[in-house]
Enzyme design. Structure first.
Site, PDB file in Angstrom:
ATOM      1  N   HIS A  50       9.878  -0.267 -23.125  1.00  7.27           N
ATOM      2  CA  HIS A  50       8.574  -0.939 -23.179  1.00  7.27           C
ATOM      3  C   HIS A  50       7.511  -0.163 -22.389  1.00  7.27           C
ATOM      4  O   HIS A  50       6.715  -0.735 -21.648  1.00  7.27           O
ATOM      5  CB  HIS A  50       8.684  -2.388 -22.683  1.00  7.27           C
ATOM      6  CG  HIS A  50       9.648  -3.198 -23.500  1.00  7.27           C
ATOM      7  ND1 HIS A  50       9.395  -3.526 -24.808  1.00  7.27           N
ATOM      8  CD2 HIS A  50      10.878  -3.688 -23.202  1.00  7.27           C
ATOM      9  CE1 HIS A  50      10.430  -4.217 -25.286  1.00  7.27           C
ATOM     10  NE2 HIS A  50      11.344  -4.317 -24.330  1.00  7.27           N
ATOM     11  N   SER A 100      12.472  -9.404 -26.116  1.00  8.51           N
ATOM     12  CA  SER A 100      12.689  -8.021 -26.543  1.00  8.51           C
ATOM     13  C   SER A 100      13.581  -7.993 -27.787  1.00  8.51           C
ATOM     14  O   SER A 100      13.177  -8.437 -28.847  1.00  8.51           O
ATOM     15  CB  SER A 100      13.268  -7.190 -25.392  1.00  8.51           C
ATOM     16  OG  SER A 100      13.265  -5.820 -25.705  1.00  8.51           O
TER      17      SER A 100
END
Length: 297
Positions: free
Chosen positions: A192, A83
């Site tokens: 996400h 990430s």
């Protein structure tokens, strides 16, 4: 976090000083104060504070690695990050300058915090679930809400993200019907997932004016689990905010492509070292959350 690197490496300390200067008009106080001055957990866990803090600590560690002669840059074979860590991976590989990456990470954190506060979302980890099982839980409990499988971190560790009501249904269903262990995550929102679309739009605008260079080594994309291709960085960094993070795929690609490589995790923390134990216990990761005591510049 990062105190040992700042104290033992002048190069690491310079990275932190530079970040303070670059962000002096964007945060309520110097970034280094958030990192080093016992900031309360609630403040430091805000994604608009945490993202620049983690990125700068990682980059200070990277500077200290060469400064303290732990690892030379020419030994690098491939980089990857989970990430937010993908920005560190791109910066270490020379695809994005430190200054541009810090600007992007700070904007990304603020945009994600804003998107989280504008929506009612959350995340839940399904312990023991594979991808098929996680998708079954999503299909059974999504109803008319947003719910997606957001993180495929390791075998048996999948994270769902979405509207709070759907997260509650998914957690109950996974525990009662699938007999999985579930853990709701202490995060600001549904990262996400499509609920981050407003943040993705803001990031896309910032990336349009960002110079992207050819990386010195392959850099893995969270979205594809494979190396970035020429011209893919901007698009995939935007997609990453609303797409699943395929960290296990990234690690498996490296295992298969670089079977003799040594693995190193930069500061802060030991999260990726722990995840690797679930992916392949035979791989030993050199964790650099703290600078080696015996290291001297």
């Amino acid at each position: 976090m990062g105190i040992s690197w700042r104290d033992r490496s002048p190069a690491a300390a310079k990275v932190i000083e530079t970040a303070d200067r670059l962000l002096q008009d964007q945060l309520h106080r110097p970034l280094s104060e958030y990192i080093f001055n016992n900031t309360d957990a609630a403040t430091l866990s805000r994604t608009d504070i945490a993202q620049p803090a983690i990125f700068v600590t990682s980059m200070a560690c990277w500077a200290g690695i060469t400064d303290l002669r732990i690892l030379q840059h020419d030994q690098l074979a491939v980089t990857a990050g989970l990430s937010l860590g993908e920005y560190t991976a791109l910066t270490v590989a020379g695809a994005i300058s430190f200054e541009d990456a810090l600007r992007l990470v700070t904007l990304r954190g603020r945009a994600m915090q804003d998107a989280a506060e504008a929506s009612d979302g959350g995340m839940v980890a399904l312990i023991g679930a594979d991808e098929a099982t996680a998708n079954d839980v999503v299909q059974a409990t999504r109803e008319n809400d947003i719910l997606v499988a957001a993180n495929f971190n390791a075998p048996g560790q999948v994270v769902l993200s979405g509207a709070s009501a759907a997260i509650d249904r998914a957690a109950s269903y996974a525990a009662d019907e699938k007999k999985l262990r579930v853990a709701k995550l202490d995060v600001a929102g549904a990262f996400h997932s499509p609920l981050m679309e407003p943040a993705a739009e803001r990031l896309a605008q910032a990336l349009e004016s960002t110079e992207i260079n050819l990386p010195s080594v392959p850099v893995l994309s969270n979205v594809t689990g494979a190396p970035h291709e020429m011209g893919s960085v901007r698009h995939l960094l935007v997609s990453q905010l609303t797409s699943s993070v395929r960290w296990a795929d990234c690690c498996n690609y490296i295992r298969q492509t670089y079977p003799d490589a040594s693995w190193t995790e930069l500061a802060p923390g030991r999260t990726l070292t722990g995840i690797m134990r679930k992916i392949d216990r035979k791989i030993k990761v050199q964790n650099l959350a703290e600078a080696p005591v015996e290291a001297e510049a």
